[in-house]
Design a protein around this motif. Structure first.
Motif, PDB file in Angstrom:
ATOM      1  N   PRO A   1      12.429   7.791  -4.557  1.00 45.53           N
ATOM      2  CA  PRO A   1      11.053   8.234  -4.811  1.00 45.53           C
ATOM      3  C   PRO A   1      10.280   7.176  -5.598  1.00 45.53           C
ATOM      4  O   PRO A   1      10.875   6.433  -6.387  1.00 45.53           O
ATOM      5  N   HIS A   2       8.956   7.120  -5.381  1.00 50.37           N
ATOM      6  CA  HIS A   2       8.105   6.150  -6.066  1.00 50.37           C
ATOM      7  C   HIS A   2       6.862   6.823  -6.632  1.00 50.37           C
ATOM      8  O   HIS A   2       6.319   7.756  -6.031  1.00 50.37           O
ATOM      9  N   VAL A   3       6.432   6.324  -7.778  1.00 45.04           N
ATOM     10  CA  VAL A   3       5.158   6.729  -8.372  1.00 45.04           C
ATOM     11  C   VAL A   3       4.350   5.463  -8.660  1.00 45.04           C
ATOM     12  O   VAL A   3       4.912   4.368  -8.782  1.00 45.04           O
ATOM     13  N   ARG A   4       3.058   5.647  -8.770  1.00 42.48           N
ATOM     14  CA  ARG A   4       2.196   4.498  -9.044  1.00 42.48           C
ATOM     15  C   ARG A   4       2.381   4.022 -10.481  1.00 42.48           C
ATOM     16  O   ARG A   4       2.507   4.830 -11.401  1.00 42.48           O
ATOM     17  N   SER A   5       2.362   2.700 -10.644  1.00 37.42           N
ATOM     18  CA  SER A   5       2.360   2.111 -11.977  1.00 37.42           C
ATOM     19  C   SER A   5       1.226   1.096 -12.030  1.00 37.42           C
ATOM     20  O   SER A   5       0.534   0.872 -11.032  1.00 37.42           O
ATOM     21  N   GLY A   6       1.049   0.482 -13.185  1.00 36.20           N
ATOM     22  CA  GLY A   6      -0.062  -0.458 -13.338  1.00 36.20           C
ATOM     23  C   GLY A   6      -0.011  -1.613 -12.373  1.00 36.20           C
ATOM     24  O   GLY A   6      -1.032  -2.177 -11.996  1.00 36.20           O
ATOM     25  N   ARG A   7       1.182  -1.979 -11.917  1.00 34.93           N
ATOM     26  CA  ARG A   7       1.327  -3.135 -11.034  1.00 34.93           C
ATOM     27  C   ARG A   7       1.742  -2.753  -9.618  1.00 34.93           C
ATOM     28  O   ARG A   7       2.231  -3.590  -8.867  1.00 34.93           O
ATOM     29  N   GLY A   8       1.585  -1.517  -9.265  1.00 38.29           N
ATOM     30  CA  GLY A   8       1.935  -1.093  -7.906  1.00 38.29           C
ATOM     31  C   GLY A   8       2.810   0.142  -7.923  1.00 38.29           C
ATOM     32  O   GLY A   8       2.450   1.156  -8.513  1.00 38.29           O
ATOM     33  N   TRP A   9       3.964   0.051  -7.290  1.00 39.56           N
ATOM     34  CA  TRP A   9       4.875   1.189  -7.179  1.00 39.56           C
ATOM     35  C   TRP A   9       6.121   0.966  -8.018  1.00 39.56           C
ATOM     36  O   TRP A   9       6.641  -0.146  -8.092  1.00 39.56           O
ATOM     37  N   THR A  10       6.593   2.042  -8.630  1.00 37.18           N
ATOM     38  CA  THR A  10       7.832   2.021  -9.394  1.00 37.18           C
ATOM     39  C   THR A  10       8.775   3.060  -8.819  1.00 37.18           C
ATOM     40  O   THR A  10       8.384   4.210  -8.605  1.00 37.18           O
ATOM     41  N   SER A  11      10.020   2.664  -8.560  1.00 34.57           N
ATOM     42  CA  SER A  11      10.996   3.616  -8.028  1.00 34.57           C
ATOM     43  C   SER A  11      11.674   4.370  -9.167  1.00 34.57           C
ATOM     44  O   SER A  11      11.796   3.859 -10.288  1.00 34.57           O
TER      45      SER A  11
ATOM     46  N   LYS B   1       0.821  -1.209   0.000  1.00 29.40           N
ATOM     47  CA  LYS B   1       0.000   0.000   0.000  1.00 29.40           C
ATOM     48  C   LYS B   1       0.858   1.263   0.000  1.00 29.40           C
ATOM     49  O   LYS B   1       0.423   2.319  -0.451  1.00 29.40           O
ATOM     50  N   LEU B   2       2.066   1.136   0.508  1.00 29.33           N
ATOM     51  CA  LEU B   2       2.989   2.271   0.619  1.00 29.33           C
ATOM     52  C   LEU B   2       4.392   1.698   0.619  1.00 29.33           C
ATOM     53  O   LEU B   2       4.667   0.749   1.350  1.00 29.33           O
ATOM     54  N   PRO B   3       5.311   2.230  -0.196  1.00 28.17           N
ATOM     55  CA  PRO B   3       6.667   1.692  -0.160  1.00 28.17           C
ATOM     56  C   PRO B   3       7.339   1.877   1.205  1.00 28.17           C
ATOM     57  O   PRO B   3       7.861   0.922   1.783  1.00 28.17           O
TER      58      PRO B   3
ATOM     59  N   ASP C   1      13.298   1.101  -1.421  1.00 30.00           N
ATOM     60  CA  ASP C   1      13.155   0.940  -2.874  1.00 30.00           C
ATOM     61  C   ASP C   1      12.480  -0.398  -3.128  1.00 30.00           C
ATOM     62  O   ASP C   1      13.008  -1.447  -2.714  1.00 30.00           O
ATOM     63  N   VAL C   2      11.335  -0.388  -3.803  1.00 32.38           N
ATOM     64  CA  VAL C   2      10.630  -1.652  -4.060  1.00 32.38           C
ATOM     65  C   VAL C   2      11.434  -2.564  -4.980  1.00 32.38           C
ATOM     66  O   VAL C   2      11.234  -3.787  -4.986  1.00 32.38           O
ATOM     67  N   SER C   3      12.353  -2.002  -5.775  1.00 35.10           N
ATOM     68  CA  SER C   3      13.165  -2.820  -6.686  1.00 35.10           C
ATOM     69  C   SER C   3      14.373  -3.439  -5.993  1.00 35.10           C
ATOM     70  O   SER C   3      14.919  -4.444  -6.460  1.00 35.10           O
ATOM     71  N   ASN C   4      14.812  -2.828  -4.922  1.00 36.54           N
ATOM     72  CA  ASN C   4      15.959  -3.329  -4.158  1.00 36.54           C
ATOM     73  C   ASN C   4      15.691  -3.032  -2.692  1.00 36.54           C
ATOM     74  O   ASN C   4      16.295  -2.137  -2.106  1.00 36.54           O
ATOM     75  N   PRO C   5      14.773  -3.780  -2.091  1.00 39.64           N
ATOM     76  CA  PRO C   5      14.238  -3.379  -0.779  1.00 39.64           C
ATOM     77  C   PRO C   5      15.227  -3.516   0.371  1.00 39.64           C
ATOM     78  O   PRO C   5      15.751  -4.588   0.645  1.00 39.64           O
TER      79      PRO C   5
ATOM     80  N   ILE D   1       6.238  13.581   9.485  1.00 35.67           N
ATOM     81  CA  ILE D   1       6.073  12.333   8.740  1.00 35.67           C
ATOM     82  C   ILE D   1       6.680  12.535   7.356  1.00 35.67           C
ATOM     83  O   ILE D   1       6.364  13.515   6.670  1.00 35.67           O
ATOM     84  N   LEU D   2       7.566  11.631   6.963  1.00 34.18           N
ATOM     85  CA  LEU D   2       8.219  11.658   5.656  1.00 34.18           C
ATOM     86  C   LEU D   2       7.886  10.357   4.931  1.00 34.18           C
ATOM     87  O   LEU D   2       7.883   9.296   5.550  1.00 34.18           O
ATOM     88  N   TRP D   3       7.625  10.427   3.625  1.00 35.70           N
ATOM     89  CA  TRP D   3       7.410   9.179   2.896  1.00 35.70           C
ATOM     90  C   TRP D   3       7.871   9.300   1.448  1.00 35.70           C
ATOM     91  O   TRP D   3       7.987  10.391   0.910  1.00 35.70           O
ATOM     92  N   ASN D   4       8.184   8.141   0.863  1.00 39.79           N
ATOM     93  CA  ASN D   4       8.836   8.100  -0.441  1.00 39.79           C
ATOM     94  C   ASN D   4       7.891   7.643  -1.543  1.00 39.79           C
ATOM     95  O   ASN D   4       8.204   6.747  -2.324  1.00 39.79           O
ATOM     96  N   SER D   5       6.740   8.304  -1.623  1.00 40.01           N
ATOM     97  CA  SER D   5       5.773   8.022  -2.685  1.00 40.01           C
ATOM     98  C   SER D   5       4.809   9.188  -2.796  1.00 40.01           C
ATOM     99  O   SER D   5       4.806  10.094  -1.961  1.00 40.01           O
ATOM    100  N   ASP D   6       3.970   9.120  -3.849  1.00 36.50           N
ATOM    101  CA  ASP D   6       2.959  10.156  -4.063  1.00 36.50           C
ATOM    102  C   ASP D   6       1.659   9.865  -3.325  1.00 36.50           C
ATOM    103  O   ASP D   6       0.671  10.583  -3.506  1.00 36.50           O
ATOM    104  N   SER D   7       1.609   8.828  -2.515  1.00 37.41           N
ATOM    105  CA  SER D   7       0.394   8.473  -1.789  1.00 37.41           C
ATOM    106  C   SER D   7      -0.036   9.592  -0.845  1.00 37.41           C
ATOM    107  O   SER D   7       0.798  10.291  -0.270  1.00 37.41           O
ATOM    108  N   ALA D   8      -1.344   9.724  -0.663  1.00 34.95           N
ATOM    109  CA  ALA D   8      -1.874  10.679   0.311  1.00 34.95           C
ATOM    110  C   ALA D   8      -2.068  10.046   1.686  1.00 34.95           C
ATOM    111  O   ALA D   8      -2.318  10.744   2.664  1.00 34.95           O
TER     112      ALA D   8
END
Length: 447
Positions: free
Chosen positions: A262-272, A76-78, A100-104, A384-391
């Motif tokens: 940083p992460h943005v939403r993609s079709g399959r979840g989050w992309t860094s 739901k959130l990286p 990083d969802v690609s290299n967690p 609060i700090l977070w690494n995505s565009d989620s609200a």
């Protein structure tokens, strides 16, 4: 109004010395603009003796930590980090999720995030320290330090003061040249092009949020000290406060031992992504990187518990409202529900939150979000700090403020689209909650 009488409740003494200068000379006399009288920003009321801080409340810190954990589960959130400070001590400062969802890698208290517009408070604070030193004045004029600077209206550039820049009272229209920055335009080129940018009022007389014009404070600091702006902040703020993970710019974050991508939403979840360098070029407006451990120390100092670095009269000046910003009360559900007044101070926002004073700022650039708030009467701070565009994480802030103030009815995390497990949702009903209480929800985005 209670919010005004409780302002700066954690600090003893009076607003003195610096405060009259915060208005700036251009705010003292109402000029005409295009032949018409200008309505000037309201003066800052002088404070009498500050009231005592109310007794601390016991917060459900473990609940907030459980909610943060739930937010970062199941994609739901990286990742995110949260700090809560009260009474000059750190109550909680932890990381959640992954860098990083690609290299967690797990986010911890020393993982570095991009702060975006939370950087503006650092700009105002370091300027205030230079005012304390006698190097600058709040009513110093920009053209005394950058003589070639021009605005489109005759005489306007010469009116623009340090305090005007730091309170977004430049007279320019909102977010002037931000789109050009996003298209990779050069900051210095854009500052010369401000000579042709449309203006909506005389400097010092109205509010319009800026990034390019706000960053002119860096040019003033360089001209006044002979040192690069980022070097002055590091020497005067980062090092004395023990903000050992803090840095400036893209080079600063990528050189960190561990940093959140940083992460943005993609079709399959989050992309860094690789962080964009664009707003990093506006160091005073959006250049700081810091960990949640750093930000806990920043909150403690801004709450008045490090007078050896940030003296109380300076903090009173920084947090005092200079210009009304009524649009802020309509930005998100929790603000529409809780805020009865909003102003901008010097690098900070000032809110009346259900009659209680809250000092606030938000930040957002691609793939990063941040919110920071202080509740003076409870000597409480939250960041609060977070690494995505989620609200999603932004709803935690009013949750904590409501708890601290004993306000019921704002189940800000109740939105079913958040998909939080029922056991960790703040929407749990308490025995003392009246039936039929307001259950409005929010997907508030920070600013």
């Amino acid at each position: 109004m209670k919010a005004r009488t409780l302002r700066h409740a954690w600090r003893a003494g009076l607003i003195a010395g610096l405060l009259p200068l915060a208005l700036g000379s251009s705010a003292q006399t109402a000029p005409t603009w295009n032949g018409r009288p200008i309505q000037m920003a309201a003066a800052v009321p002088a404070a009498s003796a500050a009231p005592a801080v109310l007794p601390p409340v016991r917060l459900d810190v473990a609940d907030y930590e459980a909610i943060a954990t739930a937010m970062t589960n199941e994609g739901k959130l990286p990742g995110m980090a949260m700090a809560i400070v009260q009474g000059g001590r750190v109550v909680s400062a932890r990381g959640y999720g992954v860098t990083d969802v690609s290299n967690p890698l797990p986010i911890d208290a020393h993982t570095t995030f991009r702060l975006a517009s939370l950087s503006k408070a650092f700009a105002a604070t370091v300027t205030g320290l230079l005012v304390n030193d006698g190097v600058l004045r709040w009513d110093s004029h920009l053209t005394d330090y950058v003589p070639a600077f021009q605005l489109s209206e005759p005489g306007a550039a010469e009116q623009l003061t340090v305090a005007d820049i730091l309170s977004h009272r430049t007279g320019l229209k909102r977010n002037t040249f931000d789109r050009d920055i996003e298209r990779d335009a050069d900051y210095h080129v854009l500052t010369t092009q401000l000579a042709t940018a449309p203006m909506q009022c005389a400097p010092g007389s109205c509010y319009a949020y800026q990034n390019v014009a706000f960053s002119l404070i860096g040019d003033i600091v360089f001209a006044a000290t002979g040192q690069f702006y980022s070097e002055v902040v590091t020497r005067r703020i980062f090092k004395p406060l023990g903000m050992n993970d803090a840095s400036y710019g893209l080079e600063g974050i990528t050189a960190s031992a561990r940093w959140a991508r940083p992460h943005v939403r993609s079709g399959r979840g989050w992309t860094s992504l690789i962080p964009k360098p664009t707003y990093y070029r506006l160091a005073p407006a959006a250049g700081v990187n810091a960990s949640i451990s750093d930000m806990a120390q920043w909150l403690i100092a801004q709450a008045g518990h490090r007078p050896d670095v940030l003296p109380a009269p300076l903090l009173a000046t920084l947090h005092a409202p200079l210009v009304d910003t009524p649009g802020e009360t309509q930005v998100a559900s929790w603000r529409r529900s809780r805020l009865t007044a909003a102003s901008y101070a010097l690098g900070w926002r000032d809110y009346s939150y259900s009659g209680h004073d809250v000092i606030f700022h938000g930040g957002a650039v691609q793939g990063y979000r941040a919110v920071i708030a202080m509740l003076p009467e409870r000597d409480l701070g939250v960041v609060i700090l977070w690494n995505s565009d989620s609200a999603l994480p932004s709803a935690l802030l009013p949750t904590i403020l409501d708890d601290a103030l004993g306000i019921q009815g704002g189940e800000w995390l109740d939105d079913p689209s958040y998909g939080l497990p029922a056991s960790t949702m703040y929407a749990r009903r308490r025995a003392d909650t009246p039936e039929g209480s307001d259950a409005s929800s929010s997907k508030a985005s920070p600013r």
